[in-house]
Design an enzyme around this catalytic site. Structure first.
Site, PDB file in Angstrom:
ATOM      1  CG  HIS A 120      -1.917  -1.081   1.266  1.00  0.00           C
ATOM      2  ND1 HIS A 120      -2.275  -1.741   2.428  1.00  0.00           N
ATOM      3  CD2 HIS A 120      -2.647  -1.654   0.272  1.00  0.00           C
ATOM      4  CE1 HIS A 120      -3.185  -2.653   2.156  1.00  0.00           C
ATOM      5  NE2 HIS A 120      -3.430  -2.616   0.854  1.00  0.00           N
ATOM      6  CB  THR A 161       1.082   1.238   4.389  1.00  0.00           C
ATOM      7  OG1 THR A 161       0.802   2.198   3.370  1.00  0.00           O
ATOM      8  CG2 THR A 161       0.130   1.534   5.537  1.00  0.00           C
ATOM      9  CG  PHE A 162       5.531  -0.193   7.717  1.00  0.00           C
ATOM     10  CD1 PHE A 162       6.834   0.042   7.333  1.00  0.00           C
ATOM     11  CD2 PHE A 162       4.853   0.811   8.386  1.00  0.00           C
ATOM     12  CE1 PHE A 162       7.463   1.249   7.625  1.00  0.00           C
ATOM     13  CE2 PHE A 162       5.470   2.020   8.682  1.00  0.00           C
ATOM     14  CZ  PHE A 162       6.784   2.236   8.297  1.00  0.00           C
ATOM     15  CG  HIS A 163       0.121  -2.719   5.022  1.00  0.00           C
ATOM     16  ND1 HIS A 163      -0.999  -1.901   4.907  1.00  0.00           N
ATOM     17  CD2 HIS A 163       0.438  -2.719   6.336  1.00  0.00           C
ATOM     18  CE1 HIS A 163      -1.323  -1.435   6.093  1.00  0.00           C
ATOM     19  NE2 HIS A 163      -0.469  -1.907   6.977  1.00  0.00           N
ATOM     20  N   PRO A 164       3.778  -5.347   2.858  1.00  0.00           N
ATOM     21  CG  PRO A 164       5.851  -6.333   3.361  1.00  0.00           C
ATOM     22  CD  PRO A 164       4.869  -5.309   3.866  1.00  0.00           C
TER      23      PRO A 164
END
Length: 506
Positions: free
Chosen positions: A292, A442-445
């Site tokens: 994201h 957003t640290f959402h890989p």
């Protein structure tokens, strides 16, 4: 005495690994090893470092793997922190617990992944959580907390009223509706007694005393061991070999593809470049990487506003409420999250309202690749943000929405001015140029070992998370998501893993 042979070796003690270890060891004759490169601080919060319990923001710099994004055309690179600790990223995240959209999971099934619709996953969200708004339907280990009314700030209340003026409806429960629409409400968080509830303090704590569970912290994995195409165990970086009847990789969207590649599973030509023997030619390993894109307060000053003195909160306030929004690029569901926070500037002493703007429905895909067969070597990680130009337009719409919000009463009455004099742009092109220069994660890989049918050339695992071309090997974590859902990834990862634990036990 010979070394033990485990029924299941789980590599990675993040949310997925902790859920699997807990659920699989409910069968007392099933021997499980949970192994991770990070530290295990145990089940008592008193033994955990303060920064990993603090709920006033993510502990992004604590216990990180040190991943970095490949430099862009301007030579700019960004940190991609992931939690190198038992509990994984649930030990360092922002504590936001969201389900996502029905449409996200129904799309997974439409792509050929039978059994992965919202209808199938919904009971697993309920199994995972204990939500006071849903007492009859949820009694799981993850406590869901929302800020009490008397702790809402003046800014929180004004933001809700201004959002309502713009057609963004208030809601008591941001997880109530499976079909999402623009709304504002209290942020559901995995918090109990004022501290962050990570997977080690929830799922793993239920299983620690079971004699059929072995925990091995501070142990980095080199590769998976094979006999032919059958996984038979793992090898650590110090050369220790551990035998297992099945290996499950739960090392995240960066770590899981890296382990597969080092083990000889991936694009054959890429593997041979590093002198790695090819066990299975699986072209999709490390491809389809998603995230994201984020215009964040820590990378950009363009969504920061000075709070008027009468409305200063006097304490740091971190995303007590949040907004789900819709850009001009979609006509259904939502595709943006706005994360407000109130904090004091260390240098000026001014109190600021700072928005994070996250594009939740992103279309661009990147990749994870090796730079060396050595397990300690850095990875080549490129999310290819804005490879699809619609993503850039949508995030620009998010910035313009923040501009409208902050100019709408009553919120406008509580703000003095933007924190920077250059926040207004001469045109849309200048706005997009700023976003390109200041975008972050957003640290959402996710999605770098995607689930898919045999007809999908980039599918890495099947609908039971079994790695294609080999046996006795699965990947279970956010890397298998066929497409990134419109939410923070902690709750979907737990729900997916709960379902996989059921499938494995059957």
């Amino acid at each position: 005495m010979s070394a033990p042979v485990y029924d299941t070796i789980i590599v990675g003690a993040g949310p997925a690994g902790c859920v699997l270890a807990s659920r699989l060891t409910e069968s007392p004759d099933h021997r499980v090893l949970l192994i991770d490169a990070g530290t295990d601080f145990g089940s008592d919060p008193k033994d955990w470092p303060a920064e990993l319990l603090d709920t006033s923001g993510p502990a992004i710099d604590a216990h990180s793997w040190g991943y970095r994004h490949s430099a862009d055309q301007n030579g700019r690179s960004i940190d991609l922190p992931r939690g190198r600790v038992f509990g994984g990223c649930s030990s360092v995240n922002s504590c936001i617990w969201l389900h996502g959209s029905r449409a996200d999971y129904d799309y997974w099934q439409a792509l050929g992944n039978e059994g992965w619709s919202y209808h199938t996953l919904a009971p697993y969200f309920q199994r995972a959580e204990h939500d006071p708004l849903r007492k009859a339907a949820s009694a799981g280990p993850v406590a869901v907390w929302r800020v009490p009314d008397d702790q809402l700030s003046e800014i929180d209340r004004a933001l809700g009223a201004s959002a309502d003026e713009l057609g963004i409806e208030p809601t008591d429960d941001l997880n109530a509706a499976p079909d999402q629409r623009p709304s504002i409400g209290k942020t559901p968080k995995n918090i109990r007694e004022g501290h962050r509830l990570n997977a080690a303090l929830t799922y793993l704590s239920m299983a620690r005393d079971r004699p059929n569970l072995t925990l091995r912290p501070d142990t980095l994995i080199d590769r998976i061991r094979f006999e032919g195409t059958r996984a038979v165990g793992i090898r650590t970086v110090n050369g220790t070999e551990i035998d297992g009847r099945e290996v499950i990789i739960c090392s995240g969207a960066y770590g899981s593809p890296a382990i597969l590649l080092r083990s000889g599973i991936g694009p054959a030509e890429q593997l041979r470049t590093f002198g790695i023997d090819v066990i299975a030619d699986v072209p999709g390993v490390g491809e389809n990487l998603m995230d994201h894109p984020y215009l964040a307060p820590y990378t950009s000053g363009h969504t920061s506003f000075i709070i008027a003195p009468p409305a200063e909160p006097g304490r740091k306030i971190f995303i007590q409420t949040m907004i789900k929004a819709r850009s001009q690029q979609v006509t259904e569901e939502i595709d943006l999250h706005l994360y407000p926070r109130e904090m004091q500037d260390d240098q000026t002493g001014r109190w600021l309202l700072r928005f994070g703007i996250s594009l939740q429905y992103s279309r661009s895909r990147g990749h994870v690749r090796l730079t060396s067969p050595e397990p300690t070597a850095p990875l080549e990680i490129d999310h290819c943000y804005f490879a699809d130009p619609v993503d850039l337009e949508a995030l620009a719409d998010g910035v313009e929405l923040v501009e409208r919000l902050t100019n709408t009463r009553p919120l406008a009455d509580l703000l003095v001015a933007p924190d920077r004099t250059d926040v207004r742009f001469s045109d849309r092109a200048a706005l997009k140029e700023m976003i390109r220069a200041e975008v972050g994660t957003t640290f959402h890989p996710s999605s770098s070992c995607k689930m898919g049918p045999s007809t999908d050339p980039l599918a890495v695992v099947d609908a039971e998370c079994q790695v294609r071309g080999v046996t006795n090997l699965r990947v279970v974590d956010a890397s298998i998501f066929p497409f990134i859902p419109r939410c923070n990834l902690h709750a979907p990862t737990v729900a997916v893993t709960e379902r996989m634990a059921d499938l494995i036990r059957k």
